[in-house]
Design an enzyme around this catalytic site. Structure first.
Site, short mmCIF file in Angstrom:
data_model
loop_
_atom_site.label_atom_id
_atom_site.label_comp_id
_atom_site.label_asym_id
_atom_site.label_seq_id
_atom_site.Cartn_x
_atom_site.Cartn_y
_atom_site.Cartn_z
N LYS A 158 0.88 -1.16 0.08
CA LYS A 158 -0.04 -0.16 0.03
C LYS A 158 0.99 1.29 0.22
O LYS A 158 2.15 1.23 0.63
CB LYS A 158 -1.00 0.07 1.23
CG LYS A 158 -2.05 -1.13 1.47
CD LYS A 158 -2.75 -0.92 2.57
CE LYS A 158 -3.92 -1.92 2.46
NZ LYS A 158 -4.89 -1.91 3.60
N GLY A 164 -7.96 4.71 1.03
CA GLY A 164 -9.26 4.48 0.48
C GLY A 164 -9.31 3.86 -0.88
O GLY A 164 -10.11 3.98 -1.68
N GLU A 200 1.20 -5.23 4.29
CA GLU A 200 0.42 -5.92 5.33
C GLU A 200 0.13 -7.31 4.53
O GLU A 200 -0.16 -7.43 3.33
CB GLU A 200 -1.02 -5.19 5.62
CG GLU A 200 -0.93 -3.75 6.18
CD GLU A 200 -2.10 -2.99 6.30
OE1 GLU A 200 -3.16 -3.41 5.50
OE2 GLU A 200 -2.13 -2.13 6.89
N LYS A 201 -0.24 -8.17 5.43
CA LYS A 201 -0.90 -9.44 5.00
C LYS A 201 -2.11 -9.20 4.60
O LYS A 201 -2.86 -8.34 4.88
CB LYS A 201 -0.88 -10.43 6.32
CG LYS A 201 -1.83 -11.69 6.15
CD LYS A 201 -0.85 -12.86 6.50
CE LYS A 201 -1.61 -14.07 5.98
NZ LYS A 201 -0.44 -14.97 5.18
N GLU A 275 -11.07 3.08 10.88
CA GLU A 275 -11.49 2.07 9.90
C GLU A 275 -10.55 0.74 10.35
O GLU A 275 -9.66 0.76 10.49
CB GLU A 275 -10.98 2.42 8.56
CG GLU A 275 -11.85 3.16 7.74
CD GLU A 275 -11.56 3.38 6.28
OE1 GLU A 275 -11.42 4.20 5.90
OE2 GLU A 275 -11.00 2.15 5.60
N GLU A 288 -6.94 2.32 8.83
CA GLU A 288 -6.76 3.75 8.57
C GLU A 288 -7.48 4.72 9.54
O GLU A 288 -8.51 4.10 9.98
CB GLU A 288 -7.32 4.15 6.98
CG GLU A 288 -6.20 3.65 5.97
CD GLU A 288 -6.93 3.91 4.62
OE1 GLU A 288 -7.74 4.74 4.55
OE2 GLU A 288 -6.71 3.19 3.68
N ASN A 290 -9.79 8.16 9.54
CA ASN A 290 -10.03 9.30 8.45
C ASN A 290 -10.44 10.53 9.46
O ASN A 290 -11.04 10.44 10.49
CB ASN A 290 -11.67 8.93 7.87
CG ASN A 290 -11.22 7.74 6.89
OD1 ASN A 290 -10.41 7.59 6.20
ND2 ASN A 290 -12.16 6.73 6.96
N ARG A 292 -12.14 13.44 9.14
CA ARG A 292 -13.30 14.26 8.61
C ARG A 292 -14.44 13.65 8.82
O ARG A 292 -14.57 12.69 9.34
CB ARG A 292 -13.11 14.31 6.98
CG ARG A 292 -13.50 12.55 6.42
CD ARG A 292 -13.61 12.57 4.87
NE ARG A 292 -13.82 11.42 4.59
CZ ARG A 292 -13.22 10.20 4.29
NH1 ARG A 292 -11.79 10.42 4.28
NH2 ARG A 292 -13.58 9.17 3.99
N VAL A 295 -19.48 10.80 4.57
CA VAL A 295 -20.70 10.59 3.93
C VAL A 295 -21.69 9.89 4.89
O VAL A 295 -22.88 10.35 4.91
CB VAL A 295 -20.45 9.93 2.63
CG1 VAL A 295 -21.99 9.78 1.88
CG2 VAL A 295 -19.62 10.75 1.59
C1 MV4 Z 1 -7.06 -4.46 2.86
C2 MV4 Z 1 -7.55 -5.50 2.37
C3 MV4 Z 1 -7.04 -6.65 2.70
N1 MV4 Z 1 -6.09 -6.79 3.58
N2 MV4 Z 1 -5.55 -4.57 3.61
C4 MV4 Z 1 -9.35 -1.13 0.76
C5 MV4 Z 1 -9.51 0.33 0.92
C6 MV4 Z 1 -8.67 0.70 2.05
N3 MV4 Z 1 -9.26 1.66 3.26
C7 MV4 Z 1 -8.22 -0.48 2.65
N4 MV4 Z 1 -8.52 -1.67 1.92
C8 MV4 Z 1 -8.23 -2.80 1.85
N5 MV4 Z 1 -7.19 -3.23 2.77
C9 MV4 Z 1 -5.39 -5.80 3.97
N6 MV4 Z 1 -4.25 -5.88 4.60
C10 MV4 Z 1 -8.82 -5.28 1.69
C11 MV4 Z 1 -9.23 -3.80 1.61
C12 MV4 Z 1 -10.35 -3.55 0.60
C13 MV4 Z 1 -11.59 -3.22 1.24
C14 MV4 Z 1 -11.38 -2.61 2.58
C15 MV4 Z 1 -12.48 -1.98 3.12
C16 MV4 Z 1 -13.74 -1.78 2.34
C17 MV4 Z 1 -13.69 -2.45 1.07
C18 MV4 Z 1 -12.51 -3.20 0.38
C19 MV4 Z 1 -12.62 -3.37 -0.84
C20 MV4 Z 1 -11.80 -4.09 -1.24
C21 MV4 Z 1 -10.38 -4.22 -0.68
#
Ligand code: MV4
Length: 451
Positions: A158, A164, A200-201, A275, A288, A290, A292, A295
């Site tokens: 990442k 997001g 991250e895993k 989150e 994460e 946020n 702010r 929505v």
């Molecule tokens: C991840 C994940 C799986 N494993 N991190 C997508 C948005 C960002 N906030 C973080 N996200 C993700 N991080 C790890 N280590 C899967 C997602 C992810 C996801 C997370 C929250 C809501 C929707 C998502 C859709 C696809 C992937």
């Protein structure tokens, strides 16, 4: 005390903020781009200032013009809403230097939480559960290979400056790591001006659960329960609800404690969101923060009875929170459906244009947050979200039946919209049972559309 607030945003969130100000007897300044000259937020505000052309960089992202508008109108404070400048630390800093209160956290907090690798490191140090992975930024391929070996594949790379869902790569084996790392870093450099990456895993089929936080300037921090945002498509949330249908009370307590710990670690001020992703075994991990208003804040307002925007304003004025964690009760169940001007069967293609007929639902348990009206023309320039329909029931079953009834009453003509798609989603077995995860829409799109 603020006597005048400038709202550095447009659309429904601008209305939402103006409504809070009116109820607090605070005067309002609406800013707008030339293409928004007929927007409802101008009608609602006490004063209006044009801040530039349609392109966001010329108006809603134009710091100089917005600050000038605030100074010219004598505004004490700026509410940034969401998107646009809401998480821009430079903007928050400039507000402070101009003696205009930024309604949000300090610019340092925005900066710290905007650096996702730094935020992750901070949370590890604070003892908040994070996804197994790197301890902050990974600088070299060599280091990346070592981290991956330790945590095991699949992994996720990442961008520190992302968030997001932007600037991410899934890597399934060692061979894929180097090319993925290099291309993701290159992409992040171009997109954010910062190619730093962390690892991250990879959690498969996660659920997305976020906790609403409020912190005042006196060290008090509370959480207002969670929102389940797992019903999403391409990182755009489609339905949000509170409480989550799959979280039991003991887990809610534990996650709430972790969320508070996360916010305390940064001495968080104003409204924020922690989150988490949750795996198949109900392990939860911070991903994460946020900084702010979001929505989906109305679902939290519906089940707590707390007006989050008014709280944001009171906090920015230096007031103490007038409730404690024990005072916060989650009552009933709320669901939000985002209504977009788009065509779900044409790959969700945006559908700007003139609204020729409109009818919004009402009745017990229905809230509408929207800026559209009869004959309004949705510009092609901005986000396609045109309304949020929120329902509150004594439990999830009731909130869901009210939502189905409310959506079926709604009429929006002249443009394509996703109301039928939302109804189809609500009628799926997975939504009814609350067993969906973040991959549900992508995996079942043709089935949902073919209903
Ligand atoms: C991840 C994940 C799986 N494993 N991190 C997508 C948005 C960002 N906030 C973080 N996200 C993700 N991080 C790890 N280590 C899967 C997602 C992810 C996801 C997370 C929250 C809501 C929707 C998502 C859709 C696809 C992937």
């Amino acid at each position: 005390m603020f006597t005048k607030i400038l709202i550095a945003n447009r659309g429904e969130i601008a209305l939402r903020i103006i409504r809070a100000c009116k109820e607090m007897n605070i005067r309002t300044v609406a800013v707008y781009s030339t293409i928004d000259k007929d927007s409802l937020h101008l009608t609602f505000a006490d004063e209006t200032v044009c801040i530039g052309g349609p392109a966001p960089k010329d108006s809603y992202l134009n710091i100089e013009n917005i600050i000038s508008a605030a100074i010219c109108t004598g505004a004490d404070a700026i509410h940034p809403g969401f998107g646009f400048l809401s998480e821009n630390s430079k903007f928050a800093h400039i507000c402070e230097e101009c003696n205009i209160a930024f309604i949000g956290p300090t610019y340092q907090m925005i900066e710290n939480m905007g650096d996702k690798a730094a935020a992750r490191k901070l949370m590890i140090e604070a003892g908040v559960p994070v996804v197994p992975g790197s301890n902050g930024v990974v600088c070299t391929i060599h280091e990346a290979l070592l981290v991956a070996k330790e945590i095991g594949y699949p992994i996720m790379i990442k961008a520190s400056a992302g968030g997001g869902g932007r600037g991410m790569r899934i890597v399934f084996n060692e061979n894929e790591l180097e090319p993925a790392f290099l291309s993701a870093s290159e992409e992040a450099s171009l997109a954010f001006g910062d190619g730093s990456m962390y690892m991250e895993k990879y959690i498969q089929n996660p659920r997305h659960i976020e906790f609403q936080i409020l912190g005042d300037n006196h060290g008090n921090i509370v959480h207002l329960g969670e929102r389940d945002c797992s019903m999403q498509r391409r990182h755009q949330k489609v339905i949000e609800e509170s409480p989550s249908p799959f979280i039991r009370e003991d887990m809610r307590k534990e996650m709430g404690k972790a969320a508070i710990k996360a916010a305390q670690a940064v001495k968080y001020k104003n409204a924020g969101t922690i989150e988490f992703i949750v795996d198949k075994n109900n392990n939860f991990y911070f991903i994460e923060m946020n900084t702010r208003i979001q929505v989906e804040h109305p679902v939290t307002e519906m089940v707590t009875g707390i007006d989050l925007v008014k709280e944001q304003i009171k906090i920015a004025m230096g007031k103490k929170l007038d409730f404690t964690q024990e005072d916060i009760n989650i009552k009933g169940s709320a669901i939000e459906c985002r209504i977009n001007a788009e065509n779900p069967s044409k790959n969700f293609r945006p559908s700007p244009g003139q609204i020729t007929a409109i009818y919004f639902p009402g009745g017990k348990g229905v809230r509408i947050d929207s800026h559209i009206y009869q004959d309004y023309t949705i510009p092609p320039t901005y986000d396609s979200m045109i309304a949020k329909i929120i329902t509150l029931g004594k439990d999830r079953t009731e909130a869901l039946s009210i939502m189905k009834r409310a959506l079926s009453e709604t009429v929006i003509e002249g443009i394509d919209n996703n109301i039928e798609f939302q109804l189809d989603l609500l009628h799926t077995k997975q939504f009814e049972e609350g067993t969906f995860d973040t991959t549900f829409i992508e995996k079942n799109l043709s089935k949902i559309l073919g209903r």
